[in-house]
Motif scaffolding. Structure first.
Motif, PDB file in Angstrom:
ATOM      1  N   HIS A   1     -78.608  52.209 -21.097  1.00 17.30           N
ATOM      2  CA  HIS A   1     -78.668  52.177 -22.549  1.00 17.30           C
ATOM      3  C   HIS A   1     -79.483  50.994 -23.038  1.00 17.30           C
ATOM      4  N   GLN A   2     -79.944  51.133 -24.275  1.00 13.48           N
ATOM      5  CA  GLN A   2     -80.725  50.063 -24.902  1.00 13.48           C
ATOM      6  C   GLN A   2     -79.898  48.785 -25.025  1.00 13.48           C
ATOM      7  N   GLU A   3     -78.638  48.912 -25.449  1.00 14.71           N
ATOM      8  CA  GLU A   3     -77.759  47.756 -25.540  1.00 14.71           C
ATOM      9  C   GLU A   3     -77.063  47.563 -24.200  1.00 14.71           C
ATOM     10  N   LEU A   4     -77.063  46.340 -23.697  1.00 15.05           N
ATOM     11  CA  LEU A   4     -76.543  46.058 -22.373  1.00 15.05           C
ATOM     12  C   LEU A   4     -75.034  46.312 -22.301  1.00 15.05           C
ATOM     13  N   ALA A   5     -74.596  46.757 -21.136  1.00 14.23           N
ATOM     14  CA  ALA A   5     -73.175  47.060 -20.919  1.00 14.23           C
ATOM     15  C   ALA A   5     -72.706  46.362 -19.653  1.00 14.23           C
ATOM     16  N   LEU A   6     -72.944  45.063 -19.571  1.00 11.12           N
ATOM     17  CA  LEU A   6     -72.527  44.282 -18.421  1.00 11.12           C
ATOM     18  C   LEU A   6     -71.205  43.566 -18.713  1.00 11.12           C
ATOM     19  N   LEU A   7     -70.423  43.325 -17.674  1.00 10.87           N
ATOM     20  CA  LEU A   7     -69.170  42.575 -17.802  1.00 10.87           C
ATOM     21  C   LEU A   7     -69.505  41.098 -17.641  1.00 10.87           C
ATOM     22  N   PRO A   8     -69.413  40.317 -18.703  1.00  7.72           N
ATOM     23  CA  PRO A   8     -69.997  38.970 -18.718  1.00  7.72           C
ATOM     24  C   PRO A   8     -69.440  38.001 -17.683  1.00  7.72           C
ATOM     25  N   GLU A   9     -68.156  38.122 -17.330  1.00 10.39           N
ATOM     26  CA  GLU A   9     -67.556  37.165 -16.405  1.00 10.39           C
ATOM     27  C   GLU A   9     -67.712  37.573 -14.941  1.00 10.39           C
ATOM     28  N   LEU A  10     -68.183  38.799 -14.694  1.00  8.25           N
ATOM     29  CA  LEU A  10     -68.436  39.223 -13.316  1.00  8.25           C
ATOM     30  C   LEU A  10     -69.850  38.844 -12.909  1.00  8.25           C
ATOM     31  N   SER A  11     -70.036  38.650 -11.618  1.00  5.06           N
ATOM     32  CA  SER A  11     -71.373  38.322 -11.122  1.00  5.06           C
ATOM     33  C   SER A  11     -72.285  39.540 -11.202  1.00  5.06           C
ATOM     34  N   VAL A  12     -73.570  39.286 -11.024  1.00  6.12           N
ATOM     35  CA  VAL A  12     -74.534  40.385 -10.998  1.00  6.12           C
ATOM     36  C   VAL A  12     -74.187  41.352  -9.874  1.00  6.12           C
ATOM     37  N   ALA A  13     -73.836  40.815  -8.692  1.00  7.97           N
ATOM     38  CA  ALA A  13     -73.460  41.675  -7.560  1.00  7.97           C
ATOM     39  C   ALA A  13     -72.282  42.564  -7.919  1.00  7.97           C
ATOM     40  N   GLU A  14     -71.287  41.990  -8.605  1.00 10.91           N
ATOM     41  CA  GLU A  14     -70.102  42.769  -8.979  1.00 10.91           C
ATOM     42  C   GLU A  14     -70.428  43.797 -10.052  1.00 10.91           C
ATOM     43  N   ASN A  15     -71.310  43.439 -10.991  1.00  9.77           N
ATOM     44  CA  ASN A  15     -71.688  44.384 -12.042  1.00  9.77           C
ATOM     45  C   ASN A  15     -72.419  45.594 -11.473  1.00  9.77           C
ATOM     46  N   ILE A  16     -73.215  45.377 -10.433  1.00  9.47           N
ATOM     47  CA  ILE A  16     -73.918  46.493  -9.801  1.00  9.47           C
ATOM     48  C   ILE A  16     -72.990  47.232  -8.841  1.00  9.47           C
ATOM     49  N   GLY A  17     -72.230  46.467  -8.040  1.00 11.72           N
ATOM     50  CA  GLY A  17     -71.401  47.078  -7.014  1.00 11.72           C
ATOM     51  C   GLY A  17     -70.149  47.745  -7.528  1.00 11.72           C
ATOM     52  N   ILE A  18     -69.733  47.420  -8.740  1.00  9.23           N
ATOM     53  CA  ILE A  18     -68.465  47.942  -9.249  1.00  9.23           C
ATOM     54  C   ILE A  18     -68.459  49.466  -9.358  1.00  9.23           C
ATOM     55  N   VAL A  19     -69.637  50.055  -9.577  1.00  5.80           N
ATOM     56  CA  VAL A  19     -69.678  51.518  -9.687  1.00  5.80           C
ATOM     57  C   VAL A  19     -69.482  52.184  -8.325  1.00  5.80           C
ATOM     58  N   HIS A  20     -69.529  51.381  -7.258  1.00  6.14           N
ATOM     59  CA  HIS A  20     -69.328  51.924  -5.910  1.00  6.14           C
ATOM     60  C   HIS A  20     -67.956  51.565  -5.347  1.00  6.14           C
ATOM     61  N   ALA A  21     -67.231  50.687  -6.043  1.00  8.64           N
ATOM     62  CA  ALA A  21     -65.941  50.212  -5.533  1.00  8.64           C
ATOM     63  C   ALA A  21     -64.849  51.238  -5.805  1.00  8.64           C
ATOM     64  N   ARG A  22     -64.089  51.567  -4.790  1.00  8.04           N
ATOM     65  CA  ARG A  22     -63.002  52.550  -4.950  1.00  8.04           C
ATOM     66  C   ARG A  22     -61.734  51.893  -5.479  1.00  8.04           C
ATOM     67  N   SER A  23     -61.464  50.672  -5.023  1.00  7.66           N
ATOM     68  CA  SER A  23     -60.263  49.981  -5.517  1.00  7.66           C
ATOM     69  C   SER A  23     -60.348  48.504  -5.165  1.00  7.66           C
ATOM     70  N   GLY A  24     -60.036  47.675  -6.130  1.00  3.43           N
ATOM     71  CA  GLY A  24     -59.921  46.242  -5.900  1.00  3.43           C
ATOM     72  C   GLY A  24     -61.191  45.583  -5.411  1.00  3.43           C
ATOM     73  N   PHE A  25     -61.118  44.245  -5.274  1.00  9.12           N
ATOM     74  CA  PHE A  25     -62.247  43.464  -4.779  1.00  9.12           C
ATOM     75  C   PHE A  25     -61.788  42.628  -3.592  1.00  9.12           C
ATOM     76  N   SER A  26     -61.821  43.196  -2.398  1.00 15.81           N
ATOM     77  CA  SER A  26     -61.492  42.428  -1.206  1.00 15.81           C
ATOM     78  C   SER A  26     -62.722  41.630  -0.787  1.00 15.81           C
ATOM     79  N   PRO A  27     -62.562  40.614   0.085  1.00 17.64           N
ATOM     80  CA  PRO A  27     -63.728  39.853   0.544  1.00 17.64           C
ATOM     81  C   PRO A  27     -64.808  40.736   1.146  1.00 17.64           C
ATOM     82  N   SER A  28     -64.372  41.758   1.900  1.00 23.13           N
ATOM     83  CA  SER A  28     -65.371  42.630   2.524  1.00 23.13           C
ATOM     84  C   SER A  28     -66.102  43.460   1.484  1.00 23.13           C
ATOM     85  N   SER A  29     -65.374  43.887   0.423  1.00 25.40           N
ATOM     86  CA  SER A  29     -66.035  44.676  -0.613  1.00 25.40           C
ATOM     87  C   SER A  29     -67.022  43.818  -1.381  1.00 25.40           C
TER      88      SER A  29
END
Length: 507
Positions: free
Chosen positions: A99-127
């Motif tokens: 979208h034209q207006e950004l939809a990022l989660l400000p307190e998450l890192s760039v890696a988390e903002n991109i990877g979150i759409v692939h995460a099934r549950s939670g944020f473990s160290p390996s994820s």
């Protein structure tokens, strides 16, 4: 015909029925109303694999509504949408939207903002490690260097153009068969845009995906797109027609936009110097003396212009820049201080830096006046003042008590301009003020800015559209790709090539 999926209204036909092999999405006679307002009145639209499709139309034509319906975010009232996936055991193709207006989660890192759409549950160290790898691979498609610089940063620390790159990388990382891009280059430099276009063309050619590209920049449409569909007043007026078969004038006409002759007409023709100048002092002994009534353009990579803009509008000290003159003593400590000193600020980032989304139109229009004068309530005189400004701007609003969300993007941008009209301003800073608006609204904004300059304000205008700067500005100050000042563009080199040479960026 067997209905296999419902998308808010009507039916969705089984894959393969009434489709050519390359069809991914086919919308027929789609309608949508909000109350008494008919936004879509019978839209036809088709997305094919291996094709970049420009979706065009003026602000309020129905483009965003159509995208929301196609992606399932908004139900349609009538019509049919059919999907076909090229992937085995799949009916619905994966559709990713930027979208034209950004939809990022400000307190998450760039890696988390991109990877979150692939995460099934939670944020473990390996994820987290997997997310970082996914993010870097996606960012590498656009710009490996910037990817490694920003991958671990929280999204709130990104510039607008970096945020846009992250949004696009997240969409690419999904492996989508259909990629919907709504003004994706609005915050990108020319060099970054060229890299993105190269990626998109490669994805279309190698992966056979279908891309829908929404833009108001004709040069980009010509460079990137194969076909175009044009909407006007909620109806398809041009359907999947090769871009090469239409002239720019024909496209503008079909959009229902008036013809404009901007070049020269909006530039200052007078050399009369009235009032006192403002002096900008920057790093590397950079110096500018700018007189009232001048439109000064800023060109180059974002780090340069934003480094100058921030201390002027009270958003930080910037990269060693200071401003001096009557009422200006170096820099401002806050936006409030800058506003009361006669500095106006208009940003193209409507969501983060412009629109007061929870307040009605009247409060948005009168915001600057209240800050300057310490007013809090809306009196009868203010209501009339707001109505006069809304009328003068041809701002299409049902009521001044409606929320800004009821307005199209172009009308929201006019609303931000409106709050500064008629005020005794000494300096107006514009940061991509025409981002994401149609050609007609652009020219309305151009005329309003010229009006401010004619009233004696100094205009500082940053744009990533070189053509815009060359057409409108009396002088252009350039920065290189590292944000360092390079000086003024000379009169004999006042061209796209001259500007590209000075900034070190493609025209």
């Amino acid at each position: 015909m067997e209905a296999v999926q419902s998308l808010g209204g009507g039916t969705v036909a089984a894959a393969g029925q009434a489709f050519t092999r390359e069809s991914l999405i086919e919308a027929s006679n789609v309608e949508k109303s909000y109350g008494a307002t008919r936004v879509l009145r019978g839209v036809d639209f088709q997305v094919r694999s291996g094709e970049i499709h420009a979706l065009l139309g003026g602000n309020g034509a129905g483009k965003s509504t159509l995208i929301r319906i196609v992606t399932g975010l908004t139900p349609r009232d009538a019509g049919e949408i059919r999907f076909s996936s090229a992937k085995a055991n799949s009916i619905h193709p994966i559709i990713a939207v930027v979208h034209q207006e950004l939809a990022l989660l400000p307190e998450l890192s760039v890696a988390e903002n991109i990877g979150i759409v692939h995460a099934r549950s939670g944020f473990s160290p390996s994820s987290h490690r997997r997310m970082r790898d996914v993010a870097l691979n996606a960012l590498d498609l656009i710009d490996p260097a910037i990817g490694r610089e920003i991958v671990d940063l929280p999204a709130r620390k990104l510039s607008l153009h970096e945020g846009q790159i992250v949004e696009i990388a997240r969409a690419l990382s999904t492996g989508a068969e259909v990629l919907l891009l709504d003004e994706p280059t609005a915050n990108l430099t020319a060099g970054e845009t060229a890299k993105l276009f190269s990626v998109l063309k490669r994805l279309v050619h190698d992966e056979g995906i279908g891309i829908v590209f929404v833009s108001h920049r004709m040069k980009e449409i010509r460079e990137l797109c194969d076909v175009c569909t044009i909407l006007r007043d909620g109806i398809t007026v041009v359907n999947a027609t090769p871009v090469a078969s239409l002239s720019d004038a024909e496209i503008v006409l079909q959009m229902g936009q008036p013809a404009h002759d901007v070049a020269g007409r909006l530039k200052s023709k007078k050399e009369v110097r009235q009032g006192s100048p403002v002096e900008f002092l920057g790093p590397d002994d950079a110096r500018m003396e700018i007189w009232p009534g001048t439109i000064l353009g800023l060109a180059g990579a974002p780090a340069g212009p934003t480094g100058l803009i921030n201390p002027v509008v009270g958003a930080g000290r910037g990269a060693g820049w200071h401003v001096y003159g009557e009422g200006f003593q170096g820099s401002f400590s806050s936006p409030l201080q800058a506003t009361r000193a006669g500095v106006g600020y208009i940003s193209g980032d409507r969501a983060m830096k412009g629109i007061l989304s929870q307040l009605p139109i009247v409060d948005n229009v009168l915001a600057a006046r209240r800050v300057r004068e310490g007013r809090r309530t809306v009196g009868e005189a203010e209501r009339q003042e707001c109505l006069d400004l809304v009328s003068a701007l041809k701002l299409k609003a049902g009521s001044i008590w409606d929320l800004p969300a009821s307005l199209s993007g172009g009308n929201q941008q006019k609303l931000i301009v409106a709050r500064w009209l008629g005020l005794p301003l000494r300096l107006v800073v514009l940061e991509e003020p025409t981002r994401g608006v149609d050609i007609g609204t652009k020219h309305d904004i151009y005329a309003l800015i010229r009006q401010m300059a004619d009233a004696g304000a100094i205009i500082v205008w940053w744009s990533t559209e070189n053509v815009e700067l060359l057409e409108l500005c009396d002088a252009i100050f350039a920065f290189d790709t590292d944000g360092r000042p390079k000086g003024f563009l000379s009169e004999e080199r006042f061209t796209e090539d001259g500007l590209a040479e000075l900034t070190g960026m493609a025209a």
